[in-house]
Design a protein around this motif. Structure first.
Motif, PDB file in Angstrom:
ATOM      1  N   MET A 127     -24.603 -26.507  11.893  1.00  0.00           N
ATOM      2  CA  MET A 127     -25.447 -27.452  11.138  1.00  0.00           C
ATOM      3  C   MET A 127     -24.748 -28.788  10.904  1.00  0.00           C
ATOM      4  O   MET A 127     -25.403 -29.797  10.644  1.00  0.00           O
ATOM      5  N   ARG A 128     -23.413 -28.781  10.966  1.00  0.00           N
ATOM      6  CA  ARG A 128     -22.685 -30.055  10.817  1.00  0.00           C
ATOM      7  C   ARG A 128     -22.810 -30.904  12.087  1.00  0.00           C
ATOM      8  O   ARG A 128     -22.416 -32.068  12.102  1.00  0.00           O
ATOM      9  N   ILE A 129     -23.351 -30.287  13.154  1.00  0.00           N
ATOM     10  CA  ILE A 129     -23.547 -31.009  14.412  1.00  0.00           C
ATOM     11  C   ILE A 129     -25.027 -31.293  14.680  1.00  0.00           C
ATOM     12  O   ILE A 129     -25.408 -32.437  14.941  1.00  0.00           O
ATOM     13  N   TYR A 130     -25.871 -30.238  14.644  1.00  0.00           N
ATOM     14  CA  TYR A 130     -27.236 -30.497  15.138  1.00  0.00           C
ATOM     15  C   TYR A 130     -28.058 -31.317  14.153  1.00  0.00           C
ATOM     16  O   TYR A 130     -27.765 -31.389  12.986  1.00  0.00           O
ATOM     17  N   ASP A 131     -29.055 -31.961  14.726  1.00  0.00           N
ATOM     18  CA  ASP A 131     -29.851 -32.958  13.997  1.00  0.00           C
ATOM     19  C   ASP A 131     -28.971 -34.088  13.457  1.00  0.00           C
ATOM     20  O   ASP A 131     -29.224 -34.635  12.388  1.00  0.00           O
ATOM     21  N   GLY A 132     -27.955 -34.404  14.238  1.00  0.00           N
ATOM     22  CA  GLY A 132     -27.073 -35.515  13.923  1.00  0.00           C
ATOM     23  C   GLY A 132     -25.808 -35.068  13.235  1.00  0.00           C
ATOM     24  O   GLY A 132     -25.845 -34.525  12.125  1.00  0.00           O
ATOM     25  N   PRO A 133     -24.663 -35.254  13.910  1.00  0.00           N
ATOM     26  CA  PRO A 133     -23.382 -34.875  13.297  1.00  0.00           C
ATOM     27  C   PRO A 133     -23.106 -35.676  12.013  1.00  0.00           C
ATOM     28  O   PRO A 133     -23.592 -36.797  11.854  1.00  0.00           O
ATOM     29  N   THR A 134     -22.307 -35.086  11.144  1.00  0.00           N
ATOM     30  CA  THR A 134     -21.956 -35.703   9.855  1.00  0.00           C
ATOM     31  C   THR A 134     -21.515 -37.164  10.009  1.00  0.00           C
ATOM     32  O   THR A 134     -21.963 -38.046   9.272  1.00  0.00           O
ATOM     33  N   GLU A 135     -20.646 -37.394  10.987  1.00  0.00           N
ATOM     34  CA  GLU A 135     -20.062 -38.741  11.127  1.00  0.00           C
ATOM     35  C   GLU A 135     -21.136 -39.769  11.453  1.00  0.00           C
ATOM     36  O   GLU A 135     -21.071 -40.925  11.013  1.00  0.00           O
ATOM     37  N   ILE A 136     -22.146 -39.351  12.220  1.00  0.00           N
ATOM     38  CA  ILE A 136     -23.211 -40.293  12.567  1.00  0.00           C
ATOM     39  C   ILE A 136     -24.040 -40.618  11.321  1.00  0.00           C
ATOM     40  O   ILE A 136     -24.386 -41.782  11.078  1.00  0.00           O
ATOM     41  N   HIS A 137     -24.311 -39.595  10.498  1.00  0.00           N
ATOM     42  CA  HIS A 137     -25.082 -39.875   9.272  1.00  0.00           C
ATOM     43  C   HIS A 137     -24.290 -40.771   8.323  1.00  0.00           C
ATOM     44  O   HIS A 137     -24.853 -41.661   7.675  1.00  0.00           O
ATOM     45  N   LYS A 138     -22.995 -40.559   8.255  1.00  0.00           N
ATOM     46  CA  LYS A 138     -22.187 -41.432   7.378  1.00  0.00           C
ATOM     47  C   LYS A 138     -22.181 -42.859   7.934  1.00  0.00           C
ATOM     48  O   LYS A 138     -22.233 -43.841   7.183  1.00  0.00           O
ATOM     49  N   TRP A 139     -22.116 -42.942   9.244  1.00  0.00           N
ATOM     50  CA  TRP A 139     -22.139 -44.245   9.904  1.00  0.00           C
ATOM     51  C   TRP A 139     -23.458 -44.957   9.608  1.00  0.00           C
ATOM     52  O   TRP A 139     -23.474 -46.162   9.328  1.00  0.00           O
ATOM     53  N   VAL A 140     -24.561 -44.200   9.629  1.00  0.00           N
ATOM     54  CA  VAL A 140     -25.873 -44.782   9.334  1.00  0.00           C
ATOM     55  C   VAL A 140     -25.883 -45.353   7.913  1.00  0.00           C
ATOM     56  O   VAL A 140     -26.330 -46.483   7.690  1.00  0.00           O
ATOM     57  N   VAL A 141     -25.330 -44.592   6.965  1.00  0.00           N
ATOM     58  CA  VAL A 141     -25.306 -45.047   5.563  1.00  0.00           C
ATOM     59  C   VAL A 141     -24.441 -46.308   5.441  1.00  0.00           C
ATOM     60  O   VAL A 141     -24.853 -47.320   4.866  1.00  0.00           O
TER      61      VAL A 141
END
Ligand SMILES: Cc1cc2nc3c(=O)[nH]c(=O)nc-3n(C[C@H](O)[C@H](O)[C@H](O)COP(=O)(O)OP(=O)(O)OC[C@H]3O[C@@H](n4cnc5c(N)ncnc54)[C@H](O)[C@@H]3O)c2cc1C
Length: 388
Positions: free
Chosen positions: A365-379
């Motif tokens: 779950m830390r990978i699918y539907d967007g890895p954690t790092e990508i979501h942090k990058w988005v924020v």
């Protein structure tokens, strides 16, 4: 400001909690045994059919489906409560129909597609998959290159998809493809409904993933799709796909809260019973801090998830909140489950407790539907501006 669920939504959450306790948790030993024997994650056809029967009789089908086709059209906040309870168990069971593709279909279908795809899906008669990721484009789906080209009334699709859950079993896959290379994600990506068994839709291999899950690689070779199976407007597939991804991300945050709460409950039950060096583990500051931190972070993740769902129900733009909760809740639960495993010592390393399966689920779950790092990058990108 109101921080409590509405009475009817709380009652629904309690009902799902009872369903989990009475029906799903008793199946866990068998789920764990099968997975430990390398048979993958599953409960078998018979148990699945029984769960379908019970959950249907409890009125738990089509919770967020449209009322005119037999659903209850519940808001996102109600669904967060439901998903949190389902998150407490590792028994793999989804109340039909799974929300993400439902949301995408609801936003896009025309009358013919509604009858042929949405209605049977809501009735729990079909299983669906989503084909977005490709070998060269996962976290950045705008980089996909699978191409759909018009040929008379039809579309012909060529390309390769990977990591597609349920691709071999799904009655239909919502397949994303480029219809205008120049425009890409801004008006050049479309969604198609591809039926199981369509010539050219070749499931080339299953890929075993951690925690007993399986995904598939799909090769699209001159895969011909009838014109009416274009989902939504040509070139405008990216926004409904994001809606679909957002729905899953809220769901994942709620599952994470449920999983973390279960792990915390397990620590709280076990730590007072286990004595080392003359004292129960619950007297050790290391364990006390894990408990306090877990309770605090679960509380934060739960409130954040409800806040996001509430804003979603108000029609507000929650892209930022979704990235925050997806990253925060999955990472939080990963940490809490890890601490629970540590508290249980060697027992925490066994395949007899559900903790290791919870950890494996969270790892994916830390990978699918967007890895954690990508979501942090988005924020961060949103706060800093893309040019800084
Ligand atoms: C169990 C499972 C089920 C899946 N099911 C499906 C499915 O049904 N359908 C489907 O289409 N896909 C599915 N996927 C694919 C999944 O959505 C992608 O794997 C995911 O989006 C990541 O893409 P990627 O693997 O290409 O990683 P990449 O995009 O290559 O990223 C790799 C790593 O690079 C880092 N990274 C990348 N970009 C950035 C950035 N901007 N800033 C900081 N760090 C960055 C991150 O650490 C990231 O983990 C599934 C994956 C798994 C694991």
């Amino acid at each position: 400001m109101e921080f409590e669920l509405a009475e009817e939504h709380r009652m629904l959450k309690d009902l799902v909690a009872r369903f989990v306790k009475d029906e799903l948790l008793p199946l866990e030993p068998e789920v764990l045994k099968r997975e430990a024997e390398g048979l993958g994650l599953g409960i078998g056809r018979e148990a699945h059919a029984r769960l379908d029967e019970v959950s249907k009789s409890l009125g738990l089908w089509g919770l967020d489906a449209p009322e005119d086709i037999g659903g209850s059209d519940l808001p996102a906040v109600a669904m967060v409560g439901v998903e949190e309870e389902l998150g407490r168990t590792v028994t793999p069971y989804t109340l039909p129909p799974d929300s993400p593709n439902l949301r995408m279909l609801r936003a896009t279908v025309n009358e013919r597609q509604k009858e042929a795809y949405l209605e049977p899906y809501v009735r729990g008669e079909t299983v669906s998959a989503i084909g977005i990721s490709e070998p060269g484009a996962g976290g950045d789906p705008a980089g996909m290159i699978t191409r759909a080209v018009r040929d008379g009334e039809d579309w012909v699709i060529n390309g390769r998809k990977i990591w597609i859950s349920r691709a071999a079993d799904a009655d239909f896959t919502i397949l994303m493809a480029v219809t205008d290379r120049e425009k890409g994600a801004r008006g050049g990506i479309s969604a198609f409904l591809v039926d199981k068994g369509t010539p050219g839709f070749n499931v080339v291999r299953p890929i075993p993933m951690v925690g007993g899950a399986v995904t598939y690689e799909v090769l699209l070779e001159d895969c011909r799709v009838e014109g009416w199976k274009l989902l939504g407007t040509e070139g405008q597939g990216f926004a409904p796909m994001q809606l679909r991804l957002g729905t899953r991300r809220v769901q994942m945050a709620a599952w994470s809260v449920g999983m973390a709460q279960r792990a915390l409950d397990m620590i709280c039950e076990y730590a007072p019973q286990r004595t080392t060096f003359g004292q129960p583990l619950s007297q050790r500051q290391a364990i006390q801090w894990w408990v306090a931190d877990a309770a605090t972070k679960i509380h934060a993740a739960r409130l954040m998830t409800y806040d996001c769902a509430w804003k979603l129900d108000q029609g507000r733009d929650v892209r930022l909140e979704i990235s925050m909760i997806k990253a925060f809740a999955t990472e939080m639960a990963w940490e809490v489950v890890d601490h629970a495993m540590q508290t249980f010592g060697a027992m925490g390393m066994t395949k007899e407790l559900p903790l290791q399966l919870m950890a494996s689920k969270l790892r994916t779950m830390r990978i699918y539907d967007g890895p954690t790092e990508i979501h942090k990058w988005v924020v961060a990108r949103n706060l800093l501006g893309s040019k800084r």
